[in-house]
Design an enzyme around this catalytic site. Sequence first.
Site, PDB file in Angstrom:
ATOM      1  CG  ASP A 169      -2.456   0.322   0.634  1.00  0.00           C
ATOM      2  OD1 ASP A 169      -3.572   0.222   0.058  1.00  0.00           O
ATOM      3  OD2 ASP A 169      -1.634  -0.609   0.651  1.00  0.00           O
ATOM      4  CD  GLU A 170       2.305  -0.222  -0.550  1.00  0.00           C
ATOM      5  OE1 GLU A 170       3.457  -0.408  -0.138  1.00  0.00           O
ATOM      6  OE2 GLU A 170       1.598  -1.138  -1.034  1.00  0.00           O
ATOM      7  CB  VAL A 171      -2.136   6.042  -4.335  1.00  0.00           C
ATOM      8  CG1 VAL A 171      -2.622   6.509  -5.708  1.00  0.00           C
ATOM      9  CG2 VAL A 171      -3.229   5.277  -3.602  1.00  0.00           C
ATOM     10  CG  HIS A 209      -2.539  -2.104  -3.671  1.00  0.00           C
ATOM     11  ND1 HIS A 209      -1.445  -2.942  -3.688  1.00  0.00           N
ATOM     12  CD2 HIS A 209      -2.148  -1.002  -2.976  1.00  0.00           C
ATOM     13  CE1 HIS A 209      -0.450  -2.388  -3.015  1.00  0.00           C
ATOM     14  NE2 HIS A 209      -0.849  -1.206  -2.568  1.00  0.00           N
ATOM     15  CD  GLU A 265      -0.239   4.386   2.820  1.00  0.00           C
ATOM     16  OE1 GLU A 265      -1.163   3.977   3.574  1.00  0.00           O
ATOM     17  OE2 GLU A 265       0.530   3.627   2.209  1.00  0.00           O
TER      18      GLU A 265
END
EC number: 3.2.1.52
Lengths: 548, 552
Positions: A335-337, A282, A386
């Site tokens: 997160d959310e990579v 992010h 994560e």
Amino acid sequence: MWVLGVTERRVMGAFWVLNLVLFLVQVVGIKGAHGIGEHGVRIWPMPLSVSHGHKSLYVGKDFKIMSQGSKYKDASGILKDGFSRFLAVVKGAHVVDGDTSKLDQSRVLQGLNVFISSTKDELQYGIDESYKLLVPSPDKPTYAHLEAQTVYGALHGLQTLSQLCQFNFSSRVIEILMTPWIINDQPRFSFRGLLIDTSRHYQPLPIIKNVIDSMAYAKLNVLHWHIVDTQSFPLEIPSYPKLWDGAYSTSERYTMADAAEIVSYAQKRGINVLAELDVPGHALSWGKGYPSLWPSKDCQEPLDVSNEFTFKVIDGILSDFSKVFKYKFVHLGGDEVNTSCWTLTPHVSKWLKEHSMNESQAYQYFVLQAQKIALLHGYEIVNWEETFNNFGNKLSPKTVVHNWLGGGVAQRVVAAGLRCIVSNQDKWYLDHLDTTWEQFYMNEPLTNITKSEQQKLVIGGEVCMWGETVDASDIQQTIWPRAAAAAERLWTPYDKLAKEAKQVTGRLAHFRCLLNQRGIAAAPLAADTPLTQPGRSAPLEPGSCYLQ
Amino acid sequence: MLLKSQEHLSVLKVIIITALLIIFTSSLSVSTDVDDSLAYIWPLPAQFSSGNDTLSVDPALCLSVSGKGSGLKIVEEAFERYKAIIFEHEVEGVNSHSVFNNFRKRRSRGFDIGTLKIVVHSDNEELQLGVDESYTLLVAKNEGLSIIGEATIEANTVYGALRGLETFSQLCSFDYDTKSVLVYKAPWYIQDKPRFAFRGLLIDTSRHYLPVDVIEQIIESMSYAKLNVLHWHIIDEQSFPLEVPTYPNLWKGAYSKWERYTVEDAHEIVSFAKMRGINVMAEVDVPGHAESWGAGYPNLWPSPSCREPLDVSKNFTFEVISSILSDLRKIFPFELFHLGGDEVNTDCWSSTPHVKKWLRDHKLTAKEAYQYFVLRAQKIAISKNWTPVNWEETFNSFASNLNPRTVVHNWLGGGVCPKAVAKGFRCIYSNQGFWYLDHLDVPWDEVYTAEPLEGISDPSNQELVLGGEVCMWGETADTSDIQQTIWPRAAAAAERLWSRREAISTGNITLTALPRLHYFRCLLNRRGVQAAPVLNKYAREPPIGPGSCYVQ
């Protein structure tokens, strides 16, 4: 009975009848506006133990603070300022112009004596936040007493006392009903957080300060500041002065002095600031100032794992952070990579091959590198779940895993011996406008965690106010009152929590109106009707604050 | 020192007029950047000119007040408020607790503006309809030649000085690179005054109670947009939150014991507003919006089962009105008092036997009784030295019998003020199609282009339009959402009411007004006001996605 504490057992008999009445009021709920909570304990969040009588006292016109015998010297004025704020909120609702000197002096409280045993005023994770509050009965009223280990415990005591005070419309003075009060209180969890997101929308300083004020009313104690994300980079980083070129505009930025001001403002209210640097997934906005942080101009996220400069910048940022953000934790995101930019960009993909890494190994490599840098700057680390889900056994033992994807994560984390913060999105994400306050209230961080040493690893929880559709205009009404429901879950001992949320409807409505009275734009509790959504809905129709 | 005598044209005015002439006649180099060509002042001043200098403002900015009005604390308190706004971010080198100071070179330069001079000619601080709100503002580098340098506000009254301070604060912006407060495009010469004397916002504390603190926040935000009348619709059928000492049971009609205002609270609100140059116009809406009165005095209802309008047949009704007005007169010094008179459904009068009998005895139809009620209430108000304001139904129904002093308050639609002023009445414009803030589907540009003088061309008739008002009815507005429903649309109306019609009615407002309104909305946010995004389809909607305040 939930209104009675352990220490008050001997006087319990006298209270049985009263408590039965209170219990009935609580379960029957509110019927008519005029009958709203005339009696009953309305403190939010509910303290560890409370006992009270049934006589009223007046708060003297020159109500003052004393600290006889206190070891704490209040050099930085934390207690003094806290007391001024206490007076301001108590007197702020209506003009107090009654003359208490004309009242029966045996019923006038002259002041509050505060005894604090610790000399220190360092605010840190796990400090003692307990307090004892005694408001005497009318036969010997002179002073109320507040005892705490730390000044921050005393601040909580002042918040509780402020909730006992109310304006009397006949005598025009502040009164405390149902004295004597004996309150023994301490939080269940040390980490009681609220996330704000200044990347999706910039939040001006007065708005952040207003959020901090409101957190203190609900005894929340961690402002998780998600400063930077894909969309914008609003914070000044002196080591890399072009980073805030990633801000939305020249004026939607925070100087480091602003950040220091926010930290100090929060600290004076007993609130820690947990700064977040969400890497590598992010962080697109970083590249506005330093394009080489992007894998390439058309593939801009995650940060370039192959570039040593990436880690130099992280080091620079965390070095600057460490001068301002004194909380022992820093949040490194993780997160959310989506690693497709790494495999698609030739020089990164080449680097992966040379280092014999696949993309998920590179993700692990990145997170662990960032962890090492943070450790070198003296921080312990928080990472989104994560990282744990993918390579939990590689994480530094100083990692706190921040749950968000769903339930059941905390139990796996603590079973692996790591600490955990609970924020399962189905219950504690404030941007989920369809989650009701009842669901916020009933979300139990220790679900399925029974061993006491594992329970201790759950350091608390956090409600998250992601900023996609939240700016200065609607942040407070999206946060409140649902964050307050979670605040009680995090503060109040499990046994004292309502087993069904509806038992606390009246008390929470009262707290929401208290927030309104203090100028906080808390939304109606909003019955979950097809016409409205539970989060930040406008009132449907005219009516009393206490019923909406 | 400035000349104090009113007979002389003030030095400042001479300088400004000369400067305006010079600047308007010389070819000013216009920046190619469109946005930069706009003056980010809201509402737009009557006359202004700017230059190309950038001036720095000393964070230790001093105030120096002179003139007959220099002893009044209104200006000093306002100065302190604005100083807190202007220096919201910490400025480098001043009481700095920043650990990063060593990262930068300290500059030991002086500041261009160290003192704000305010000249107030009158020591009369009475705040009334039509009070002089004009001011002149000059912000220029003191080259050591002029006797007036730096920043100077000159005004006839303290209220003009307040408007000048607001404008000055909008010229100041924090520069993130130098960590200082700067005034761009100096020198500024501004001569300003409002187009209308009455620039109002209605709040409704009957449908939802608004805590005192919230009302004060609203008043504060009004002052940023130079609005000057808070129309306080205190009571309606849903609740009666205000204490009336003569009839102490009236506020039994409050929603709850906590949702009430004492007389002292009301005083506090009036005085808070006055410190910001804002009048409070109280409303007691009779006879059609008064059901809550009967919670304390059921006699005021035609019957317990038919409760509205107030019982026209009883003298007690008018005794209560008279006493309420006497009590309120002590609180509200503004010369206008709103008596409502809208939406009167007289069914209860014709269906309740004793009222019906009374109508027959007095040979009145229900409609005549409505007129009788309104006119009797008007007489009471006038006897307390108040000028009555009534909603337009009273004018639409019996214009010729209204007291000639009546101010007609338009709301139902367009074309009413033209009729009212043609008959010699004064008028306030609040066409619900544009200026009812509870109508969430009206976009900013429709609010902006609504024109109070529409259809009125005769200048003497135009003068009878006192101004206009945006109305924030409270059915779905409480503490949680009121500010974001008011702003930014109220600001669009505020510019319509303040600025010269020619200046804001030509050209493409998407280019001339919208960027400035965006800027003003973000300014409100920076000052802690929950103003909603400008471009939402419906008012008070959340932003549709991530983005800058300045484009949403």
